[in-house]
Design a protein around this motif. Sequence first.
Motif, short mmCIF file in Angstrom:
data_model
loop_
_atom_site.label_atom_id
_atom_site.label_comp_id
_atom_site.label_asym_id
_atom_site.label_seq_id
_atom_site.Cartn_x
_atom_site.Cartn_y
_atom_site.Cartn_z
N ALA A 1 -46.80 49.84 17.31
CA ALA A 1 -47.38 48.25 17.84
C ALA A 1 -47.79 47.62 16.60
O ALA A 1 -48.18 48.19 15.59
CB ALA A 1 -48.40 48.98 18.66
N MET A 2 -48.09 46.43 16.79
CA MET A 2 -48.35 45.45 15.78
C MET A 2 -49.84 45.89 15.32
O MET A 2 -50.73 46.19 16.09
CB MET A 2 -48.50 44.00 16.05
N ALA A 3 -50.12 45.98 14.25
CA ALA A 3 -51.30 46.42 13.58
C ALA A 3 -52.30 45.23 13.88
O ALA A 3 -51.97 44.03 13.59
CB ALA A 3 -51.30 46.72 12.04
N GLN A 4 -53.59 45.57 13.99
CA GLN A 4 -54.58 44.58 14.01
C GLN A 4 -54.68 43.88 12.67
O GLN A 4 -54.50 44.49 11.58
CB GLN A 4 -56.09 45.18 14.55
N PRO A 5 -55.02 42.44 12.82
CA PRO A 5 -55.30 41.63 11.60
C PRO A 5 -56.04 42.36 10.26
O PRO A 5 -55.66 42.26 9.24
CB PRO A 5 -55.70 40.48 11.80
N GLN A 6 -57.30 42.60 10.95
CA GLN A 6 -58.03 43.55 9.95
C GLN A 6 -57.77 44.53 9.33
O GLN A 6 -57.89 44.96 8.23
CB GLN A 6 -59.64 43.61 10.45
#
Length: 158
Positions: free
Chosen positions: A85-90
């Motif tokens: 899944a796409m990683a969270q920006p932080q």
Amino acid sequence: MTPAIKVAIKAKVNHRVHEYKHDPKAESYGTEAAEAIGIDPARVFKTLLVELNGDNKKLAVGVVPVSGQLDLKAIASALKVKKVAMAQPQDAERATGYVVGGISPLGQKKRLPLVLDSSADQYETIYMSAGKRGLEIEMSAADLLRLTQGVSAAIGRG
């Protein structure tokens, strides 16, 4: 000088740095870079981070043309994991040491598994973030893979 540029210099790879005035209102950092430098967006690659099997501590890097998208099933297959899944920006910023919109595949804080879209093979050189918004680095796909110990696979979709 960013960590990405330092990696290229230290490794003595043939590269060029391109600087342009970043517009904070730009909707797409990659498209902005292509327009500012005056090159085909298919040669400008974005660096995206994914989390492996739902674990935000296990990240990998996908590098795809800014003109397309990352195929999550394809990168999962290339990385030999069940799902991504796409990683969270932080999480992406913490793992790489770069800010979103300036994440380079080179010189990251932690060496993460990297997959470069195989479309890069058709170009003599490709462009990617050099570690900050408004700064791109140009080099061959082969040099990028060598410097990151990455692999090439069809992970992008139009």
